[in-house]
Design a protein around this motif. Sequence first.
Motif, PDB file in Angstrom:
ATOM      1  N   VAL A   1      34.033  24.997  25.486  1.00  0.00           N
ATOM      2  CA  VAL A   1      32.791  24.724  25.934  1.00  0.00           C
ATOM      3  C   VAL A   1      32.045  23.840  24.998  1.00  0.00           C
ATOM      4  O   VAL A   1      32.162  23.762  23.875  1.00  0.00           O
ATOM      5  N   ILE A   2      31.001  23.215  25.573  1.00  0.00           N
ATOM      6  CA  ILE A   2      30.258  22.367  24.940  1.00  0.00           C
ATOM      7  C   ILE A   2      29.019  23.176  24.518  1.00  0.00           C
ATOM      8  O   ILE A   2      28.239  23.546  25.596  1.00  0.00           O
ATOM      9  N   VAL A   3      28.679  23.481  23.313  1.00  0.00           N
ATOM     10  CA  VAL A   3      27.455  24.059  22.837  1.00  0.00           C
ATOM     11  C   VAL A   3      26.396  23.113  22.535  1.00  0.00           C
ATOM     12  O   VAL A   3      26.430  22.347  21.649  1.00  0.00           O
ATOM     13  N   LEU A   4      25.355  23.034  23.063  1.00  0.00           N
ATOM     14  CA  LEU A   4      23.923  22.080  22.950  1.00  0.00           C
ATOM     15  C   LEU A   4      22.980  23.081  22.343  1.00  0.00           C
ATOM     16  O   LEU A   4      23.014  24.439  22.337  1.00  0.00           O
ATOM     17  N   GLN A   5      22.011  22.257  21.801  1.00  0.00           N
ATOM     18  CA  GLN A   5      20.828  23.024  21.222  1.00  0.00           C
ATOM     19  C   GLN A   5      19.649  22.474  22.036  1.00  0.00           C
ATOM     20  O   GLN A   5      19.626  21.512  22.846  1.00  0.00           O
ATOM     21  N   ARG A   6      18.725  23.481  22.484  1.00  0.00           N
ATOM     22  CA  ARG A   6      17.406  23.141  23.228  1.00  0.00           C
ATOM     23  C   ARG A   6      16.097  23.433  22.160  1.00  0.00           C
ATOM     24  O   ARG A   6      16.360  24.776  21.751  1.00  0.00           O
ATOM     25  N   CYS A   7      15.313  22.713  22.015  1.00  0.00           N
ATOM     26  CA  CYS A   7      14.187  23.098  21.190  1.00  0.00           C
ATOM     27  C   CYS A   7      13.496  24.087  22.016  1.00  0.00           C
ATOM     28  O   CYS A   7      12.887  23.747  23.275  1.00  0.00           O
ATOM     29  N   ASP A   8      13.006  25.166  21.381  1.00  0.00           N
ATOM     30  CA  ASP A   8      12.217  26.284  22.106  1.00  0.00           C
ATOM     31  C   ASP A   8      10.822  25.791  22.416  1.00  0.00           C
ATOM     32  O   ASP A   8       9.938  26.428  23.082  1.00  0.00           O
ATOM     33  N   ASP A   9      10.333  24.875  21.578  1.00  0.00           N
ATOM     34  CA  ASP A   9       8.920  24.338  21.558  1.00  0.00           C
ATOM     35  C   ASP A   9       8.748  23.336  22.642  1.00  0.00           C
ATOM     36  O   ASP A   9       7.650  23.561  23.290  1.00  0.00           O
ATOM     37  N   CYS A  10       9.265  22.229  22.781  1.00  0.00           N
ATOM     38  CA  CYS A  10       9.241  21.217  23.568  1.00  0.00           C
ATOM     39  C   CYS A  10      10.225  20.947  24.671  1.00  0.00           C
ATOM     40  O   CYS A  10      10.114  20.127  25.467  1.00  0.00           O
ATOM     41  N   ASP A  11      11.347  22.060  24.690  1.00  0.00           N
ATOM     42  CA  ASP A  11      12.372  21.979  25.832  1.00  0.00           C
ATOM     43  C   ASP A  11      13.555  20.664  25.543  1.00  0.00           C
ATOM     44  O   ASP A  11      14.155  20.528  26.674  1.00  0.00           O
ATOM     45  N   THR A  12      13.528  19.800  24.465  1.00  0.00           N
ATOM     46  CA  THR A  12      14.457  18.905  24.352  1.00  0.00           C
ATOM     47  C   THR A  12      15.770  18.995  24.341  1.00  0.00           C
ATOM     48  O   THR A  12      16.121  20.139  23.297  1.00  0.00           O
ATOM     49  N   VAL A  13      16.512  18.696  24.989  1.00  0.00           N
ATOM     50  CA  VAL A  13      18.119  19.026  24.781  1.00  0.00           C
ATOM     51  C   VAL A  13      18.601  18.014  23.640  1.00  0.00           C
ATOM     52  O   VAL A  13      18.242  16.739  23.769  1.00  0.00           O
ATOM     53  N   ILE A  14      19.160  18.311  22.546  1.00  0.00           N
ATOM     54  CA  ILE A  14      19.531  18.075  21.486  1.00  0.00           C
ATOM     55  C   ILE A  14      21.014  17.589  21.111  1.00  0.00           C
ATOM     56  O   ILE A  14      21.706  18.323  21.423  1.00  0.00           O
ATOM     57  N   TRP A  15      21.498  16.413  20.861  1.00  0.00           N
ATOM     58  CA  TRP A  15      22.657  16.061  20.488  1.00  0.00           C
ATOM     59  C   TRP A  15      22.473  15.012  19.484  1.00  0.00           C
ATOM     60  O   TRP A  15      21.769  13.957  19.613  1.00  0.00           O
ATOM     61  N   PHE A  16      22.817  15.226  18.507  1.00  0.00           N
ATOM     62  CA  PHE A  16      23.786  16.073  17.589  1.00  0.00           C
ATOM     63  C   PHE A  16      23.143  17.301  17.255  1.00  0.00           C
ATOM     64  O   PHE A  16      22.142  17.202  16.870  1.00  0.00           O
ATOM     65  N   PRO A  17      24.053  18.337  17.022  1.00  0.00           N
ATOM     66  CA  PRO A  17      23.486  19.484  16.250  1.00  0.00           C
ATOM     67  C   PRO A  17      22.468  19.245  14.809  1.00  0.00           C
ATOM     68  O   PRO A  17      23.236  18.502  13.786  1.00  0.00           O
ATOM     69  N   ARG A  18      21.399  19.959  14.728  1.00  0.00           N
ATOM     70  CA  ARG A  18      20.610  19.741  13.522  1.00  0.00           C
ATOM     71  C   ARG A  18      19.681  20.889  13.444  1.00  0.00           C
ATOM     72  O   ARG A  18      19.574  21.830  14.083  1.00  0.00           O
ATOM     73  N   ALA A  19      19.076  20.786  12.269  1.00  0.00           N
ATOM     74  CA  ALA A  19      18.083  21.914  11.927  1.00  0.00           C
ATOM     75  C   ALA A  19      16.641  21.787  12.606  1.00  0.00           C
ATOM     76  O   ALA A  19      16.257  22.816  12.754  1.00  0.00           O
ATOM     77  N   ILE A  20      16.194  20.381  12.927  1.00  0.00           N
ATOM     78  CA  ILE A  20      14.837  20.463  13.647  1.00  0.00           C
ATOM     79  C   ILE A  20      14.944  19.643  14.807  1.00  0.00           C
ATOM     80  O   ILE A  20      15.931  18.831  14.772  1.00  0.00           O
ATOM     81  N   CYS A  21      14.102  19.707  15.609  1.00  0.00           N
ATOM     82  CA  CYS A  21      14.076  19.144  16.859  1.00  0.00           C
ATOM     83  C   CYS A  21      13.760  17.360  16.431  1.00  0.00           C
ATOM     84  O   CYS A  21      12.711  17.314  15.800  1.00  0.00           O
ATOM     85  N   PRO A  22      14.405  16.601  17.088  1.00  0.00           N
ATOM     86  CA  PRO A  22      13.891  15.037  16.666  1.00  0.00           C
ATOM     87  C   PRO A  22      12.769  14.655  17.444  1.00  0.00           C
ATOM     88  O   PRO A  22      12.565  13.625  17.151  1.00  0.00           O
ATOM     89  N   ARG A  23      12.213  15.459  18.212  1.00  0.00           N
ATOM     90  CA  ARG A  23      11.231  14.804  19.139  1.00  0.00           C
ATOM     91  C   ARG A  23       9.919  15.476  18.919  1.00  0.00           C
ATOM     92  O   ARG A  23       8.941  14.700  18.507  1.00  0.00           O
ATOM     93  N   CYS A  24       9.849  16.812  18.415  1.00  0.00           N
ATOM     94  CA  CYS A  24       8.621  17.448  17.947  1.00  0.00           C
ATOM     95  C   CYS A  24       8.515  17.962  16.493  1.00  0.00           C
ATOM     96  O   CYS A  24       7.680  18.467  16.079  1.00  0.00           O
ATOM     97  N   TRP A  25       9.959  17.888  15.949  1.00  0.00           N
ATOM     98  CA  TRP A  25      10.026  18.197  14.673  1.00  0.00           C
ATOM     99  C   TRP A  25       9.816  20.151  14.560  1.00  0.00           C
ATOM    100  O   TRP A  25       9.928  20.593  13.544  1.00  0.00           O
ATOM    101  N   GLY A  26      10.085  20.586  15.468  1.00  0.00           N
ATOM    102  CA  GLY A  26      10.151  22.164  15.650  1.00  0.00           C
ATOM    103  C   GLY A  26      11.319  22.531  15.136  1.00  0.00           C
ATOM    104  O   GLY A  26      12.459  21.891  15.147  1.00  0.00           O
ATOM    105  N   SER A  27      11.243  23.803  14.410  1.00  0.00           N
ATOM    106  CA  SER A  27      12.557  24.291  13.953  1.00  0.00           C
ATOM    107  C   SER A  27      13.137  25.621  14.825  1.00  0.00           C
ATOM    108  O   SER A  27      13.989  26.049  14.369  1.00  0.00           O
TER     109      SER A  27
END
Length: 135
Positions: free
Chosen positions: A28-54
């Motif tokens: 399965v493909i596991v993606l990340q979603r920012c809990d603050d701005c709902d952005t779906v994130i690729w590639f996996p990282r520690a902070i949201c590239p859109r809002c910088w939320g952690s």
Amino acid sequence: MSQNQLPVPAAVIHPDARGYWEGTTREVIVLQRCDDCDTVIWFPRAICPRCWGSKLSNFEASGRGTVYSWTRTNKGMADYRDAGPYILAYVELAEGPRLMTNLVGFDGDPKIGDAVQATFDKIDDESALLRFGPA
């Protein structure tokens, strides 16, 4: 188009990507979603590239996507040096992100917009390599 067996190079697993790689072992493909701005994130990282939320959550993607762009590579580098020809592509996931991958299992040339489905080539007990084939 015939394709040689593609190499399955060892993965370097960064701690921020551990959820993604664990998902690949279950195919399965596991993606990340920012809990603050709902952005779906690729590639996996520690902070949201859109809002910088952690505050990021993991979720399982559908494994479906479409071909966004592709090219036939006749001569690769490193582990792919003797693998050509093979198809290197960008696939747009149903969830939104685009990722670079290989297309496998196409009888002819893929077309932009073709539906594709995730497939996984096992690397070891901790990881598998994500590729896409015809849906």
